[in-house]
Design a protein around this motif. Structure first.
Motif, short mmCIF file in Angstrom:
data_model
loop_
_atom_site.label_atom_id
_atom_site.label_comp_id
_atom_site.label_asym_id
_atom_site.label_seq_id
_atom_site.Cartn_x
_atom_site.Cartn_y
_atom_site.Cartn_z
N GLU A 278 0.82 -1.21 0.00
CA GLU A 278 0.00 0.00 0.00
C GLU A 278 0.85 1.26 0.00
N ILE A 279 1.91 1.26 0.79
CA ILE A 279 2.79 2.44 0.84
C ILE A 279 3.47 2.63 -0.51
N GLN A 280 3.94 1.56 -1.12
CA GLN A 280 4.61 1.66 -2.41
C GLN A 280 3.67 2.16 -3.50
N VAL A 281 2.44 1.65 -3.52
CA VAL A 281 1.48 2.10 -4.53
C VAL A 281 1.11 3.56 -4.32
N THR A 282 0.88 3.95 -3.07
CA THR A 282 0.54 5.34 -2.76
C THR A 282 1.66 6.28 -3.20
N ALA A 283 2.89 5.89 -2.91
CA ALA A 283 4.04 6.73 -3.29
C ALA A 283 4.20 6.78 -4.81
#
Length: 161
Positions: A46-51
């Motif tokens: 989730e953090i990678q996709v958001t970034a």
């Protein structure tokens, strides 16, 4: 010596009870361990996709050195309560903005983006994304997330068992 005073039927029932209880405990431990690993992986994704999604807007603001838009983007990434701090660095490695810098409990950003590696460290997840436009370095996005939600979720599972 209480064992010898039990009847054969009592011994069998005690052995079955111990066998079933140990099986339930082992299955619970397996489930909690699996769920924790799965949730950490989900948080990481989730953090990678958001970034990645925010990266294009941040890159445009970095190219035009638009500090207001950079600040707005950094603050908008904090919509997720697992994200503690967002830091945006320029191509020179100098911190341009961080999320909610005026907050009383504002967290510090690393001095330079190169000092932090992507991955889990203690009870935090660190993510660093280098932003390029046409093979030209524009800047770096750093996101630090807490695993408090994962830990809270695991405690809930343990209480349910």
């Amino acid at each position: 010596m209480w064992w010898s005073s039990l009847s054969f039927k009592g011994k069998l029932m005690l052995m079955m009870l111990l066998t079933i209880a140990s099986g339930v405990i082992l299955m619970g431990l397996f489930f909690v361990t699996y769920e924790r690993v799965h949730m950490r992986g989900q948080l990481e994704h989730e953090i990678q996709v958001t970034a990645k999604v925010a990266g294009s807007q941040i890159m445009a603001a970095l190219m035009f050195d638009d500090v207001d838009t950079l600040q707005e983007n950094a603050n908008s990434l904090r919509f997720d309560n697992t994200i503690e701090v967002v830091c945006i660095y320029g191509a020179d490695g100098v911190l341009r903005v961080q999320s909610f810098p005026g907050e009383r409990k504002a967290l510090n950003c690393p001095a330079a983006p190169g000092t932090v590696d992507t991955g889990f460290s203690a009870d935090r997840y660190h993510y660093k994304r280098t932003l390029y436009s046409d093979d030209i370095l524009q800047g770096t996005l750093y996101v630090r997330a807490t695993l408090a939600y994962v830990d809270q979720h695991m405690r809930r599972y343990v209480y349910m068992m």
